[in-house]
Design a protein around this motif. Structure first.
Motif, PDB file in Angstrom:
ATOM      1  N   ILE A   8      28.909 -68.831  -0.267  1.00 30.49           N
ATOM      2  CA  ILE A   8      29.226 -67.335  -0.887  1.00 30.49           C
ATOM      3  C   ILE A   8      30.635 -67.390  -0.964  1.00 30.49           C
ATOM      4  CG2 ILE A   8      29.186 -66.342   1.285  1.00 30.49           C
ATOM      5  CD1 ILE A   8      27.894 -65.067  -1.745  1.00 30.49           C
ATOM      6  N   LEU A   9      31.451 -67.772  -0.210  1.00 24.52           N
ATOM      7  CA  LEU A   9      32.944 -67.766  -0.336  1.00 24.52           C
ATOM      8  C   LEU A   9      33.491 -68.174  -1.546  1.00 24.52           C
ATOM      9  CD1 LEU A   9      33.712 -68.589   3.491  1.00 24.52           C
ATOM     10  CD2 LEU A   9      33.341 -66.309   2.401  1.00 24.52           C
ATOM     11  N   THR A  10      33.457 -69.378  -1.838  1.00 27.40           N
ATOM     12  CA  THR A  10      33.893 -69.859  -3.030  1.00 27.40           C
ATOM     13  C   THR A  10      33.471 -69.421  -4.333  1.00 27.40           C
ATOM     14  OG1 THR A  10      32.514 -71.943  -2.824  1.00 27.40           O
ATOM     15  CG2 THR A  10      34.867 -72.096  -2.155  1.00 27.40           C
ATOM     16  N   ARG A  11      32.083 -68.928  -4.174  1.00 26.33           N
ATOM     17  CA  ARG A  11      31.451 -68.282  -5.462  1.00 26.33           C
ATOM     18  C   ARG A  11      32.081 -67.131  -5.613  1.00 26.33           C
ATOM     19  NH1 ARG A  11      25.501 -68.031  -4.213  1.00 26.33           N
ATOM     20  NH2 ARG A  11      25.555 -65.965  -3.993  1.00 26.33           N
ATOM     21  N   THR A  12      32.607 -66.322  -4.639  1.00 24.15           N
ATOM     22  CA  THR A  12      33.039 -64.831  -4.845  1.00 24.15           C
ATOM     23  C   THR A  12      34.597 -64.773  -4.981  1.00 24.15           C
ATOM     24  OG1 THR A  12      31.297 -64.058  -3.576  1.00 24.15           O
ATOM     25  CG2 THR A  12      32.909 -62.706  -3.794  1.00 24.15           C
ATOM     26  N   ILE A  13      35.358 -65.515  -3.856  1.00 19.07           N
ATOM     27  CA  ILE A  13      37.013 -65.247  -3.835  1.00 19.07           C
ATOM     28  C   ILE A  13      37.403 -66.204  -5.042  1.00 19.07           C
ATOM     29  CG2 ILE A  13      38.821 -65.454  -2.154  1.00 19.07           C
ATOM     30  CD1 ILE A  13      36.825 -65.435  -0.098  1.00 19.07           C
ATOM     31  N   ARG A  14      37.980 -65.360  -5.915  1.00 15.04           N
ATOM     32  CA  ARG A  14      38.814 -66.233  -7.148  1.00 15.04           C
ATOM     33  C   ARG A  14      40.186 -66.393  -6.746  1.00 15.04           C
ATOM     34  NH1 ARG A  14      34.306 -68.226  -8.396  1.00 15.04           N
ATOM     35  NH2 ARG A  14      35.440 -69.005 -10.034  1.00 15.04           N
ATOM     36  N   GLN A  15      40.844 -67.416  -7.481  1.00 14.68           N
ATOM     37  CA  GLN A  15      42.185 -67.493  -7.477  1.00 14.68           C
ATOM     38  C   GLN A  15      42.728 -66.559  -8.091  1.00 14.68           C
ATOM     39  OE1 GLN A  15      43.045 -71.397  -8.918  1.00 14.68           O
ATOM     40  NE2 GLN A  15      43.646 -72.251  -6.888  1.00 14.68           N
ATOM     41  N   SER A 196      18.965 -58.043  -5.457  1.00 17.67           N
ATOM     42  CA  SER A 196      18.443 -59.168  -5.857  1.00 17.67           C
ATOM     43  C   SER A 196      17.747 -60.072  -4.365  1.00 17.67           C
ATOM     44  CB  SER A 196      19.678 -60.322  -6.125  1.00 17.67           C
ATOM     45  OG  SER A 196      20.753 -60.271  -5.154  1.00 17.67           O
ATOM     46  N   GLY A 197      17.814 -59.423  -3.246  1.00 17.93           N
ATOM     47  CA  GLY A 197      16.985 -60.077  -2.229  1.00 17.93           C
ATOM     48  C   GLY A 197      17.606 -59.447  -0.788  1.00 17.93           C
ATOM     49  N   VAL A 198      16.783 -60.113   0.269  1.00 14.27           N
ATOM     50  CA  VAL A 198      17.550 -60.072   1.550  1.00 14.27           C
ATOM     51  C   VAL A 198      17.987 -61.222   1.941  1.00 14.27           C
ATOM     52  CG1 VAL A 198      16.480 -59.435   3.664  1.00 14.27           C
ATOM     53  CG2 VAL A 198      15.287 -58.566   1.796  1.00 14.27           C
ATOM     54  N   TYR A 199      19.243 -61.076   2.554  1.00 15.54           N
ATOM     55  CA  TYR A 199      20.048 -62.186   3.291  1.00 15.54           C
ATOM     56  C   TYR A 199      20.459 -61.881   4.721  1.00 15.54           C
ATOM     57  CZ  TYR A 199      21.043 -62.547  -1.900  1.00 15.54           C
ATOM     58  OH  TYR A 199      20.771 -62.562  -3.266  1.00 15.54           O
ATOM     59  N   ALA A 226      36.264 -53.922  -4.652  1.00 15.46           N
ATOM     60  CA  ALA A 226      37.373 -53.667  -5.461  1.00 15.46           C
ATOM     61  C   ALA A 226      37.875 -54.657  -6.329  1.00 15.46           C
ATOM     62  CB  ALA A 226      38.627 -52.949  -4.790  1.00 15.46           C
ATOM     63  N   GLN A 227      37.712 -55.952  -5.935  1.00 12.44           N
ATOM     64  CA  GLN A 227      38.347 -56.985  -6.786  1.00 12.44           C
ATOM     65  C   GLN A 227      37.555 -58.092  -7.456  1.00 12.44           C
ATOM     66  OE1 GLN A 227      41.313 -59.255  -3.793  1.00 12.44           O
ATOM     67  NE2 GLN A 227      40.141 -57.873  -2.433  1.00 12.44           N
ATOM     68  N   PHE A 228      36.125 -57.948  -6.845  1.00 12.13           N
ATOM     69  CA  PHE A 228      35.302 -59.306  -7.481  1.00 12.13           C
ATOM     70  C   PHE A 228      34.280 -58.807  -8.138  1.00 12.13           C
ATOM     71  CE2 PHE A 228      37.225 -60.844  -3.361  1.00 12.13           C
ATOM     72  CZ  PHE A 228      38.051 -61.721  -3.920  1.00 12.13           C
ATOM     73  N   ALA A 229      34.023 -59.533  -9.469  1.00 10.85           N
ATOM     74  CA  ALA A 229      33.160 -58.907 -10.361  1.00 10.85           C
ATOM     75  C   ALA A 229      31.693 -58.673  -9.740  1.00 10.85           C
ATOM     76  CB  ALA A 229      33.338 -60.247 -11.505  1.00 10.85           C
ATOM     77  N   ASN A 230      31.255 -59.661  -9.253  1.00  8.42           N
ATOM     78  CA  ASN A 230      29.567 -59.297  -8.798  1.00  8.42           C
ATOM     79  C   ASN A 230      29.505 -58.550  -7.623  1.00  8.42           C
ATOM     80  OD1 ASN A 230      27.148 -60.026  -7.401  1.00  8.42           O
ATOM     81  ND2 ASN A 230      26.804 -61.648  -9.126  1.00  8.42           N
ATOM     82  N   PRO A 231      29.260 -57.472  -7.565  1.00  6.47           N
ATOM     83  CA  PRO A 231      28.907 -56.362  -6.273  1.00  6.47           C
ATOM     84  C   PRO A 231      28.245 -56.961  -5.239  1.00  6.47           C
ATOM     85  CG  PRO A 231      27.959 -55.524  -8.173  1.00  6.47           C
ATOM     86  CD  PRO A 231      28.462 -56.736  -8.784  1.00  6.47           C
ATOM     87  N   THR A 232      27.204 -57.591  -5.560  1.00  5.46           N
ATOM     88  CA  THR A 232      26.144 -58.143  -4.452  1.00  5.46           C
ATOM     89  C   THR A 232      26.802 -59.511  -3.873  1.00  5.46           C
ATOM     90  OG1 THR A 232      24.158 -57.428  -5.586  1.00  5.46           O
ATOM     91  CG2 THR A 232      23.999 -59.294  -3.874  1.00  5.46           C
ATOM     92  N   ASP A 233      27.547 -60.272  -4.513  1.00 10.49           N
ATOM     93  CA  ASP A 233      28.130 -61.315  -3.762  1.00 10.49           C
ATOM     94  C   ASP A 233      29.577 -60.816  -3.049  1.00 10.49           C
ATOM     95  OD1 ASP A 233      26.309 -63.019  -4.866  1.00 10.49           O
ATOM     96  OD2 ASP A 233      27.860 -64.104  -6.406  1.00 10.49           O
ATOM     97  N   ALA A 234      30.151 -59.584  -3.593  1.00 11.69           N
ATOM     98  CA  ALA A 234      31.370 -59.173  -2.907  1.00 11.69           C
ATOM     99  C   ALA A 234      31.035 -58.719  -1.578  1.00 11.69           C
ATOM    100  CB  ALA A 234      31.678 -58.142  -3.701  1.00 11.69           C
ATOM    101  N   VAL A 235      29.898 -57.896  -1.422  1.00  9.98           N
ATOM    102  CA  VAL A 235      29.278 -57.445  -0.130  1.00  9.98           C
ATOM    103  C   VAL A 235      29.049 -58.565   0.895  1.00  9.98           C
ATOM    104  CG1 VAL A 235      27.516 -56.458   1.127  1.00  9.98           C
ATOM    105  CG2 VAL A 235      28.512 -55.125  -1.044  1.00  9.98           C
ATOM    106  N   LEU A 236      28.101 -59.743   0.267  1.00 11.32           N
ATOM    107  CA  LEU A 236      27.667 -60.747   1.120  1.00 11.32           C
ATOM    108  C   LEU A 236      28.981 -61.737   1.560  1.00 11.32           C
ATOM    109  CD1 LEU A 236      24.847 -62.104  -1.161  1.00 11.32           C
ATOM    110  CD2 LEU A 236      24.540 -60.733   0.880  1.00 11.32           C
TER     111      LEU A 236
END
Length: 275
Positions: A8-15, A196-199, A226-236
């Motif tokens: 979830i980290l590399t999917r979300t945190i962008r250079q 999208s589901g429960v985590y 505030a920074q990352f495009a996918n809000p669900t991924d940002a929370v996770l």
């Protein structure tokens, strides 16, 4: 229920792109911190700044101004009692974080109502702490926006009507559906209920059991949103990062303090950004 993993980290945190500026990384306004609980909003604000939010404004009791500037010169200050200014600052934010240290008295309720009145549909609102208690006790109508709520189990009981023993996945899902929000139910194994589901977060340590931990998480969630495009991924990713940093610190410490997690956020994000 899906278990979160480091992916979830590399999917979300962008250079960060070379051509960017502070506006690229979002404007966050935080509302909270009465005269008695200034530390909560200062920790939440610091977590938002250290998570990389571009512009952070803290609307808090005037008695907290000196402490805020001493701890966090990057944050701008506004007086919580000036409701006209509060509405202006809330209305121009990309993300609003409301509740850490806000309190539950009449002045706190007025500030929360003023905050909600200024929210519009394109914003994201993180609702934490005292704000959740006020919503439950006064049956407040939630604003029309992308909502993220971060209750601990007792706050979730007040809001959902579910006793802690009844907070099963199925029962929680039904309550979350009524709220039309993403809900982070904080516990030994925090669960995140999203569209999208429960985590479930597999990380966490009893070394985190100290005041301010949830305020720090709320600020991180705000900063990531505030920074990352996918809000669900940002929370996770914010939830996972918060606990992962704590586990790293707990390897050599009996207790992990929220400000220690905050200090480590930029290093941790750099280590886990997408290559």
């Amino acid at each position: 229920m899906e278990t979160l993993s480091p992916s979830i980290l590399t999917r979300t945190i962008r250079q960060r792109p070379a051509e960017s500026h502070k506006g690229t990384y979002g404007r966050v306004t935080l509302v909270g911190g009465n005269a008695n609980f200034g530390g909560a909003i200062i920790m939440a604000s610091a977590a938002a700044v250290y998570s990389g939010a571009g512009l952070v404004t803290t609307v808090t009791d005037a008695s907290n101004q000196s402490s805020l500037h001493a701890r966090l010169p990057e944050a701008m200050f506004a007086d919580l009692s000036n409701l006209h200014q509060l509405r202006d600052l809330v209305s121009t934010a990309d993300v609003v974080v409301v509740g850490p240290g806000l309190g539950t008295d009449e002045a706190s309720l007025m500030a929360l109502n003023a905050t909600f009145s200024a929210i519009h549909a394109k914003q994201t609102v993180v609702i934490d702490g005292s704000a959740i208690t006020l919503i439950a006790s006064h049956h407040l109508t939630l604003p029309e926006a992308r909502l993220v709520m971060t209750p601990h189990q007792m706050e979730w009981q007040r809001l959902s009507g579910l006793a802690i023993a009844e907070q099963t996945v199925a029962n929680n899902q039904a309550a979350v559906a009524d709220l039309k929000a993403t809900v982070v139910v904080k516990s030994h194994r925090t669960q995140i209920y999203t569209p999208s589901g429960v985590y479930e977060n597999p990380l966490g340590t009893p070394a985190q059991a100290t005041g301010g931990m949830g305020d720090t998480l709320a600020g991180m969630v705000g900063g990531f949103l505030a920074q990352f495009a996918n809000p669900t991924d940002a929370v996770l990713a914010a939830v996972y990062s918060h606990s992962a940093i704590a586990e790293e610190l707990a390897a050599t410490q009996y207790v992990v303090l929220p400000h220690q997690i905050i200090t480590e956020i930029p290093r941790f994000m750099k280590a886990h950004e997408a290559k």
